[in-house]
Motif scaffolding. Structure first.
Motif, mmCIF file in Angstrom:
data_model
loop_
_atom_site.group_PDB
_atom_site.id
_atom_site.type_symbol
_atom_site.label_atom_id
_atom_site.label_comp_id
_atom_site.label_asym_id
_atom_site.label_seq_id
_atom_site.Cartn_x
_atom_site.Cartn_y
_atom_site.Cartn_z
ATOM 1 N N GLU A 1 12.381 9.993 4.337
ATOM 2 C CA GLU A 1 11.235 9.526 3.571
ATOM 3 C C GLU A 1 11.672 8.505 2.524
ATOM 4 O O GLU A 1 12.769 8.573 1.993
ATOM 5 C CB GLU A 1 10.536 10.702 2.861
ATOM 6 C CG GLU A 1 10.006 11.772 3.793
ATOM 7 C CD GLU A 1 9.433 12.956 3.038
ATOM 8 O OE1 GLU A 1 9.482 12.951 1.786
ATOM 9 O OE2 GLU A 1 8.950 13.901 3.695
ATOM 10 N N GLY A 2 10.785 7.558 2.203
ATOM 11 C CA GLY A 2 10.979 6.651 1.084
ATOM 12 C C GLY A 2 12.263 5.852 1.131
ATOM 13 O O GLY A 2 12.828 5.564 2.190
ATOM 14 N N ALA B 1 3.837 -0.064 -6.795
ATOM 15 C CA ALA B 1 3.467 -1.339 -6.174
ATOM 16 C C ALA B 1 3.417 -2.487 -7.171
ATOM 17 O O ALA B 1 3.958 -3.572 -6.910
ATOM 18 C CB ALA B 1 2.133 -1.191 -5.455
ATOM 19 N N ARG C 1 7.479 -3.912 2.590
ATOM 20 C CA ARG C 1 6.490 -3.163 3.374
ATOM 21 C C ARG C 1 7.139 -2.306 4.455
ATOM 22 O O ARG C 1 6.531 -1.344 4.926
ATOM 23 C CB ARG C 1 5.477 -4.127 3.993
ATOM 24 C CG ARG C 1 4.542 -4.769 2.968
ATOM 25 C CD ARG C 1 3.470 -5.617 3.623
ATOM 26 N NE ARG C 1 2.721 -6.376 2.606
ATOM 27 C CZ ARG C 1 2.697 -7.692 2.526
ATOM 28 N NH1 ARG C 1 3.384 -8.427 3.406
ATOM 29 N NH2 ARG C 1 1.997 -8.290 1.572
ATOM 30 N N THR C 2 8.344 -2.643 4.872
ATOM 31 C CA THR C 2 9.060 -1.797 5.835
ATOM 32 C C THR C 2 9.689 -0.589 5.144
ATOM 33 O O THR C 2 10.222 0.287 5.825
ATOM 34 C CB THR C 2 10.171 -2.586 6.543
ATOM 35 O OG1 THR C 2 11.231 -2.876 5.613
ATOM 36 C CG2 THR C 2 9.648 -3.864 7.158
ATOM 37 N N GLY C 3 9.640 -0.558 3.808
ATOM 38 C CA GLY C 3 10.227 0.546 3.051
ATOM 39 C C GLY C 3 11.549 0.223 2.408
ATOM 40 O O GLY C 3 12.098 1.039 1.664
ATOM 41 N N PRO D 1 0.785 -1.238 0.000
ATOM 42 C CA PRO D 1 0.000 0.000 0.000
ATOM 43 C C PRO D 1 0.815 1.285 0.000
ATOM 44 O O PRO D 1 0.335 2.321 -0.470
ATOM 45 C CB PRO D 1 -0.833 -0.117 1.278
ATOM 46 C CG PRO D 1 -0.087 -1.078 2.152
ATOM 47 C CD PRO D 1 0.550 -2.050 1.209
ATOM 48 N N ASP D 2 2.050 1.249 0.490
ATOM 49 C CA ASP D 2 2.831 2.482 0.603
ATOM 50 C C ASP D 2 3.831 2.678 -0.527
ATOM 51 O O ASP D 2 4.608 3.628 -0.505
ATOM 52 C CB ASP D 2 3.584 2.505 1.939
ATOM 53 C CG ASP D 2 2.635 2.519 3.123
ATOM 54 O OD1 ASP D 2 1.563 3.162 3.002
ATOM 55 O OD2 ASP D 2 2.950 1.901 4.149
ATOM 56 N N SER D 3 3.825 1.794 -1.504
ATOM 57 C CA SER D 3 4.780 1.911 -2.604
ATOM 58 C C SER D 3 4.140 2.622 -3.794
ATOM 59 O O SER D 3 3.059 2.236 -4.247
ATOM 60 C CB SER D 3 5.273 0.536 -3.054
ATOM 61 O OG SER D 3 6.059 0.650 -4.230
#
Length: 277
Positions: A196-197, A19, A62-64, A14-16
């Motif tokens: 970030e990111g 994705a 998912r951890t980035g 969800p945070d990529s």
């Protein structure tokens, strides 16, 4: 029993911002197949071992953690590179340095080039592969980066490239080159993007350069003329808002024919100039 299509459909990141691409790259790696295999054989059953590997990759993403670090590799220009956490991940905008260098120098002449802060060796090795008649020296001050770039050089069988340890120009005193290029650290120490990111996982020493992000650019521009042949070029990647500052630096140190080029996001991304002939 799980099939490829099911894994692709149910995987969530969800945070990529990329994705779908991330999922495909991670599943292809877990299967040991190219991405095209996923779409050619969507009903193929996935082994338990491959499914578990894929699940582990997804948890890390998912951890980035960047996909390139998870897989240990990244494509750049016309080569595939081994990457590791002590170097930056090569990015598409940096390919502008390669493209511009190829434009500026006649291809048939055996030029000498220097890549400062080579990291994975992406810039130097791309140029060495495209121009086997050129000699490209790649330097970095971090031992692990030098070892990584050398592994990439050997795997690509590029005998016209040379990798060595050097803090900018320290190991090439007395040498001159037809073109020097660099993607140096250029982020200000208080820049909020550092937390970030993907950048969170990359080494700060390869990102941060003083309170305004220009410390290393200042050093390179001031010392480069002593290492360039007459008419030689200096090409630099910089931050989206640093074009004017870099042009001023080049002008102050006697460079001519100064130009800035924009990336695909319409940001000023590389600036270059030439020492007088």
């Amino acid at each position: 029993m799980t099939i490829i299509a099911s894994l692709l459909r149910n995987a969530e990141l969800p945070d990529s911002p990329t994705a779908r691409l991330d999922v495909e790259l991670l599943l292809a790696a877990a299967l040991g197949k190219p991405r095209s295999f996923l779409h050619t054989w969507p009903e193929r059953i996935v082994s338990t071992e491959a499914a578990q590997a894929f699940d582990g990759f997804l948890k890390r993403r998912r951890t980035g953690e960047p996909v390139a670090y998870i897989l240990g590799q990244q494509g750049f220009w016309n080569i595939d590179l081994e990457v590791a956490t002590h170097t930056l991940i090569p990015r598409p905008e940096t390919e502008m340095l390669v493209e511009t260098a190829l434009e500026l120098l006649p291809s048939a002449i055996p030029h000498r080039l220097l890549d400062l802060g080579t990291g994975t060796g992406a810039i130097a090795l791309s140029l060495a592969k495209d121009r086997p008649q050129w000699t490209v020296t790649a330097v970095d001050r971090v031992d692990e980066a030098v070892e990584l770039a050398e592994r990439n050089r050997q795997r690509l069988h590029l005998d016209n490239a040379h990798v060595m340890r050097s803090h900018w120009f320290s190991a090439v005193e007395g040498q001159r080159f037809d073109l020097i290029l660099s993607n140096p650290p250029y982020i200000a120490s208080n820049d909020p993007h550092l937390v970030e990111g993907d950048v969170r996982f990359e080494p700060s020493s390869a990102l941060v350069s003083g309170t305004d992000g220009l410390d290393d650019l200042r050093l390179i521009v001031s010392q480069a003329p002593a290492h360039l042949e007459a008419g030689g070029w200096l090409l630099l990647e910089h931050g989206y808002d640093q074009g004017a500052a870099v042009r001023e630096l080049l002008n102050r140190h006697g460079f001519e024919q100064i130009q800035t080029r924009r990336d695909l996001g319409d940001h000023e991304r590389i600036t270059f100039g030439r020492v007088p002939c």
